[in-house]
Design an enzyme around this catalytic site. Structure first.
Site, short mmCIF file in Angstrom:
data_model
loop_
_atom_site.label_atom_id
_atom_site.label_comp_id
_atom_site.label_asym_id
_atom_site.label_seq_id
_atom_site.Cartn_x
_atom_site.Cartn_y
_atom_site.Cartn_z
CB ILE A 1 -1.15 0.01 1.14
CG1 ILE A 1 -2.30 0.83 1.04
CG2 ILE A 1 -0.29 0.35 2.58
CD1 ILE A 1 -3.51 0.29 1.91
CB VAL B 1 2.19 -6.59 9.05
CG1 VAL B 1 1.14 -7.57 8.86
CG2 VAL B 1 1.81 -5.03 8.32
CG HIS C 1 5.29 -9.20 5.33
ND1 HIS C 1 5.21 -9.24 6.57
CD2 HIS C 1 5.89 -7.98 5.16
CE1 HIS C 1 5.50 -8.16 7.29
NE2 HIS C 1 6.20 -7.40 6.27
P1 5GP Z 1 6.84 -4.67 7.40
O1 5GP Z 1 6.85 -3.03 8.19
O2 5GP Z 1 6.19 -5.40 8.55
O3 5GP Z 1 8.14 -5.31 6.95
O4 5GP Z 1 5.96 -4.36 5.96
C1 5GP Z 1 4.65 -4.10 6.25
C2 5GP Z 1 4.23 -3.59 4.95
O5 5GP Z 1 2.72 -3.86 4.72
C3 5GP Z 1 4.56 -2.29 4.81
O6 5GP Z 1 5.48 -1.85 3.88
C4 5GP Z 1 3.06 -1.82 4.52
O7 5GP Z 1 3.20 -0.53 3.72
C5 5GP Z 1 2.24 -2.66 4.08
N1 5GP Z 1 0.82 -2.45 4.55
C6 5GP Z 1 0.31 -2.25 5.76
N2 5GP Z 1 -0.85 -2.30 5.75
C7 5GP Z 1 -1.45 -2.76 4.50
C8 5GP Z 1 -2.55 -2.85 3.69
O8 5GP Z 1 -3.77 -2.93 4.37
N3 5GP Z 1 -2.53 -3.39 2.48
C9 5GP Z 1 -1.38 -3.53 1.78
N4 5GP Z 1 -1.59 -3.77 0.62
N5 5GP Z 1 -0.46 -3.31 2.22
C10 5GP Z 1 -0.05 -2.86 3.80
#
Ligand code: 5GP
Ligand code: ZN
Length: 118
Positions: free
Chosen positions: A32, A96, A100
């Site tokens: 996103i 999150v 992922h």
């Molecule tokens: P992290 O910071 O945990 O490595 O990555 C989480 C990712 O999830 C971030 O890059 C963030 O932009 C993405 N993200 C968070 N909420 C959403 C959502 O509701 N939809 C999508 N498509 N991406 C999300």
């Protein structure tokens, strides 16, 4: 499926996403808040909180990396190359807590990380 997990809800379709890849156990979808020209997230159906928990599931790891390989090959992103990142915990910047894999591509990605050695 883990209750109240954002990415489990994205996998099930309860929360919409822009999917770029889908099979029975893996989806790839647009982040996103893109950090590169192409910024996709790949996740497995089986909920784990981070890579340390997913590490013992060799099949799930293979499922995700095979999906990334198929997708990048189909889009010719493998020619110029791409980057796969998984963040873990506080210092890793994980926000999150469903494991992922970020796939960043489409332009030169620059140096990796922020550490500056003298
Ligand atoms: P992290 O910071 O945990 O490595 O990555 C989480 C990712 O999830 C971030 O890059 C963030 O932009 C993405 N993200 C968070 N909420 C959403 C959502 O509701 N939809 C999508 N498509 N991406 C999300
Ligand atoms: Zn989950």
């Amino acid at each position: 499926m883990s209750a109240n997990c954002l990415f489990c809800k994205i996998f099930s379709g309860e929360i919409p996403s822009k999917k770029v890849f889908e099979n029975e156990v893996v989806i790839g979808f647009h982040d996103i808040h893109p950090q590169a020209k192409h910024h996709l997230l790949f996740i497995h159906k089986n909920h784990t909180k981070d890579i340390t928990e997913m590490a013992s599931d060799a099949d799930a790891l293979s499922d995700v990396f095979s999906a990334i390989a198929s997708f990048t090959k189909a889009k010719n992103l493998d020619e110029a190359g791409f980057r796969v990142v998984t963040n873990m915990g506080r210092h890793g910047g994980q926000t999150v807590f469903h494991t992922h894999f970020h796939v960043l591509a489409g332009e030169p990605l620059g140096p990796f990380g922020t550490y500056k050695s003298l």
